[in-house]
Write a protein that holds these residues in place. Structure first.
Motif, PDB file in Angstrom:
ATOM      1  N   VAL A  72      17.497  30.551  82.611  1.00 39.87           N
ATOM      2  CA  VAL A  72      18.187  29.703  83.491  1.00 39.87           C
ATOM      3  C   VAL A  72      17.522  29.340  84.676  1.00 39.87           C
ATOM      4  O   VAL A  72      17.386  27.929  84.914  1.00 39.87           O
ATOM      5  CB  VAL A  72      19.783  30.139  83.783  1.00 39.87           C
ATOM      6  CG1 VAL A  72      20.285  29.182  84.507  1.00 39.87           C
ATOM      7  CG2 VAL A  72      20.444  30.326  82.149  1.00 39.87           C
ATOM      8  N   THR A  73      16.955  30.359  85.297  1.00 36.72           N
ATOM      9  CA  THR A  73      16.372  30.215  86.727  1.00 36.72           C
ATOM     10  C   THR A  73      15.193  29.135  86.408  1.00 36.72           C
ATOM     11  O   THR A  73      14.792  28.068  87.170  1.00 36.72           O
ATOM     12  CB  THR A  73      15.936  31.271  87.259  1.00 36.72           C
ATOM     13  OG1 THR A  73      17.039  32.321  87.543  1.00 36.72           O
ATOM     14  CG2 THR A  73      15.129  31.193  88.652  1.00 36.72           C
ATOM     15  N   TYR A  85      12.948  37.260  81.413  1.00 36.23           N
ATOM     16  CA  TYR A  85      12.996  35.664  80.961  1.00 36.23           C
ATOM     17  C   TYR A  85      12.752  35.842  79.711  1.00 36.23           C
ATOM     18  O   TYR A  85      11.457  36.398  79.107  1.00 36.23           O
ATOM     19  CB  TYR A  85      12.468  34.979  82.071  1.00 36.23           C
ATOM     20  CG  TYR A  85      11.063  35.044  82.364  1.00 36.23           C
ATOM     21  CD1 TYR A  85       9.976  34.405  81.427  1.00 36.23           C
ATOM     22  CD2 TYR A  85      10.526  35.977  83.022  1.00 36.23           C
ATOM     23  CE1 TYR A  85       8.753  34.726  81.524  1.00 36.23           C
ATOM     24  CE2 TYR A  85       9.240  36.212  83.357  1.00 36.23           C
ATOM     25  CZ  TYR A  85       8.173  35.493  82.543  1.00 36.23           C
ATOM     26  OH  TYR A  85       7.009  35.881  82.538  1.00 36.23           O
ATOM     27  N   SER A 140      18.746  33.400  79.354  1.00 35.65           N
ATOM     28  CA  SER A 140      19.333  34.579  80.170  1.00 35.65           C
ATOM     29  C   SER A 140      19.188  33.938  81.712  1.00 35.65           C
ATOM     30  O   SER A 140      18.816  33.052  81.935  1.00 35.65           O
ATOM     31  CB  SER A 140      18.293  35.596  80.034  1.00 35.65           C
ATOM     32  OG  SER A 140      17.063  35.119  80.411  1.00 35.65           O
ATOM     33  N   LEU A 141      19.500  35.023  82.436  1.00 37.32           N
ATOM     34  CA  LEU A 141      19.494  34.676  84.013  1.00 37.32           C
ATOM     35  C   LEU A 141      17.991  34.268  84.316  1.00 37.32           C
ATOM     36  O   LEU A 141      17.848  33.174  84.859  1.00 37.32           O
ATOM     37  CB  LEU A 141      19.821  35.865  84.887  1.00 37.32           C
ATOM     38  CG  LEU A 141      19.433  35.739  86.287  1.00 37.32           C
ATOM     39  CD1 LEU A 141      20.471  34.766  87.131  1.00 37.32           C
ATOM     40  CD2 LEU A 141      19.820  37.278  87.020  1.00 37.32           C
ATOM     41  N   ALA A 198      21.608  30.251  89.544  1.00 32.91           N
ATOM     42  CA  ALA A 198      21.735  30.838  87.870  1.00 32.91           C
ATOM     43  C   ALA A 198      22.642  32.238  87.989  1.00 32.91           C
ATOM     44  O   ALA A 198      23.350  32.057  87.163  1.00 32.91           O
ATOM     45  CB  ALA A 198      20.290  31.001  87.565  1.00 32.91           C
ATOM     46  N   LYS A 199      22.309  33.008  88.960  1.00 24.36           N
ATOM     47  CA  LYS A 199      23.349  33.981  89.138  1.00 24.36           C
ATOM     48  C   LYS A 199      24.893  33.788  89.165  1.00 24.36           C
ATOM     49  O   LYS A 199      25.512  34.368  88.596  1.00 24.36           O
ATOM     50  CB  LYS A 199      22.956  35.300  90.066  1.00 24.36           C
ATOM     51  CG  LYS A 199      21.649  35.743  90.076  1.00 24.36           C
ATOM     52  CD  LYS A 199      21.219  36.472  91.284  1.00 24.36           C
ATOM     53  CE  LYS A 199      22.273  37.667  91.668  1.00 24.36           C
ATOM     54  NZ  LYS A 199      21.763  38.377  92.877  1.00 24.36           N
ATOM     55  N   GLN A 215      26.116  31.971  85.756  1.00 21.22           N
ATOM     56  CA  GLN A 215      25.896  33.062  84.718  1.00 21.22           C
ATOM     57  C   GLN A 215      27.207  33.815  84.550  1.00 21.22           C
ATOM     58  O   GLN A 215      27.669  34.274  83.710  1.00 21.22           O
ATOM     59  CB  GLN A 215      24.785  33.674  84.682  1.00 21.22           C
ATOM     60  CG  GLN A 215      23.508  32.945  84.327  1.00 21.22           C
ATOM     61  CD  GLN A 215      23.365  32.878  82.921  1.00 21.22           C
ATOM     62  OE1 GLN A 215      24.094  32.168  82.139  1.00 21.22           O
ATOM     63  NE2 GLN A 215      22.443  33.635  82.215  1.00 21.22           N
ATOM     64  N   VAL A 256      19.620  24.153  85.604  1.00 24.87           N
ATOM     65  CA  VAL A 256      20.439  25.380  85.722  1.00 24.87           C
ATOM     66  C   VAL A 256      21.389  25.264  84.633  1.00 24.87           C
ATOM     67  O   VAL A 256      21.710  25.928  83.960  1.00 24.87           O
ATOM     68  CB  VAL A 256      20.704  25.935  87.074  1.00 24.87           C
ATOM     69  CG1 VAL A 256      21.663  26.847  87.091  1.00 24.87           C
ATOM     70  CG2 VAL A 256      19.425  26.267  87.917  1.00 24.87           C
ATOM     71  N   THR A 302      13.504  40.500  87.193  1.00 29.27           N
ATOM     72  CA  THR A 302      14.240  39.972  86.325  1.00 29.27           C
ATOM     73  C   THR A 302      13.683  39.346  85.079  1.00 29.27           C
ATOM     74  O   THR A 302      12.533  38.711  84.999  1.00 29.27           O
ATOM     75  CB  THR A 302      14.895  38.644  87.049  1.00 29.27           C
ATOM     76  OG1 THR A 302      15.540  39.075  88.303  1.00 29.27           O
ATOM     77  CG2 THR A 302      15.679  37.831  86.314  1.00 29.27           C
ATOM     78  N   SER A 308      21.996  27.018  81.079  1.00 34.26           N
ATOM     79  CA  SER A 308      23.194  27.863  80.843  1.00 34.26           C
ATOM     80  C   SER A 308      23.831  27.540  79.480  1.00 34.26           C
ATOM     81  O   SER A 308      24.375  28.421  78.956  1.00 34.26           O
ATOM     82  CB  SER A 308      24.212  27.934  81.950  1.00 34.26           C
ATOM     83  OG  SER A 308      25.287  28.816  81.954  1.00 34.26           O
TER      84      SER A 308
END
Length: 335
Positions: free
Chosen positions: A276-277, A125, A272-273, A331-332, A335, A263, A123, A267
């Motif tokens: 945000v994480t 970032y 991005s994912l 986060a997923k 998003q 989170v 992932t 967002s």
């Protein structure tokens, strides 16, 4: 979700942390020399700072302004929320301030573990997230200590001047030079900010020199550091237990609350994912380096076994094992 948590549990950094916990619980003679422990901390601070500076050099100020505002907002608002929760729990003021500073600041090592988690999951970032680590380290400490001064003086609008020339407003004592110095120039802040500025100024020119030590070996050094953290966390667990179940629940539930807020903010500022994480991880973590160092001199009445025991004995392992994958899934979803 279960698969992600299991995957995180079986990562080397978590397993070595658990090994340290087991060693402490069963009173093994395993221990790290003080010099080595200090050296590992310095290494991680420099590695995170310089990587953040190099990545930050790729972006314009305009493109990172939103995330910077979001990071500062979290660093300021979390101490206020913490104090409100602790007031409901009837915690005394000094220990409440200790926990507000600790939970408002961030854990660099938890952040490092989250980066390893994202890398392992493939992932991406934003590279400037390392720079936000620096921005979120200090504000909560300053806000918490200024709140302490304000609350202590709220019942007296005036205080006697030290020169005996009359009375001066209470807010004149809010800005303690020692508090500000410790918050801005303590070891962790100095190394993070200094390394980030060096990386930012040099940009890609720094990579050939810093890559072999501070990039290629980062994950391996993190394993050693977490083994040591496991030993320390295991030693702190009994100190937390003797203060009651309410505090244990605080150490388990507030990371979820603050991480969820992180989170949401991440967002809203367009990360991005992966970004945000990481914002969630930063907001949900608790400091056991910068904040305790400032509290030791500024609020000596606060009990270290409470704020340090909770941060290191409860919240840190919770985030390492459960929090990081939970914030990733949240986060997923958002998003």
């Amino acid at each position: 979700m279960t698969e992600i948590i299991l995957h995180n549990l079986l990562s080397p950094v978590v397993l070595f942390f658990v090994l340290g916990l087991i060693a402490a619980i069963f009173k093994s003679d395993l221990k790290f020399p003080n010099g080595l422990s200090e050296g590992l901390s310095i290494y991680l601070l420099i590695a995170i700072g310089i990587k953040g500076g190099i990545e930050l050099s790729h972006y314009s100020i305009q493109s990172v302004l939103g995330p910077i505002v979001g990071a500062l907002f979290l660093g300021i608002i979390i101490p206020f929320i913490t104090l409100f929760i602790l007031k409901l729990m009837k915690m005394d003021l000094k220990n409440s301030i200790g926990l507000a500073a600790t939970y408002g600041s961030i854990s660099i090592v938890t952040y490092g573990a989250a980066i390893s988690f994202l890398d392992k999951n493939g992932t991406a970032y934003e590279g400037f997230m390392n720079a936000l680590v620096v921005l979120m380290e200090s504000p909560a400490i300053l806000v918490s200590l200024l709140l302490l001064k304000t609350l202590e003086n709220k019942n007296s609008g005036l205080v006697l001047s030290t020169r005996n020339i009359g009375f001066v407003p209470a807010y004149a004592n809010l800005f303690d030079k020692e508090v500000i110095r410790e918050s801005l120039f303590g070891k962790s802040i100095l190394l993070l900010v200094g390394s980030m500025l060096i990386g930012w100024v040099l940009g890609e020119r720094a990579v050939p020199m810093v890559k072999p030590l501070f990039m290629d070996l980062y994950s391996s050094v993190l394993i050693l550091f977490l083994l040591n953290m496991g030993l320390i966390a295991g030693q702190r667990l009994p100190e937390v237990k003797k203060h009651g179940m309410k505090l244990v629940l605080f150490g388990l539930l507030t990371p979820v609350l603050f991480g969820s807020l992180g989170v949401l903010v991440g967002s809203m500022v367009g990360l991005s994912l992966g970004g945000v994480t990481l914002m969630g991880v930063l907001a949900g973590s608790a400091s056991y380096i910068a904040a305790p160092a400032a509290l030791k001199t500024s609020v000596p009445e606060a009990n270290p076994s409470i704020y340090l025991g909770l941060a290191l004995g409860i919240t840190f392992p919770f985030n390492l094992i459960i929090g990081i994958p939970v914030f990733y899934e949240l986060a997923k979803w958002i998003q």
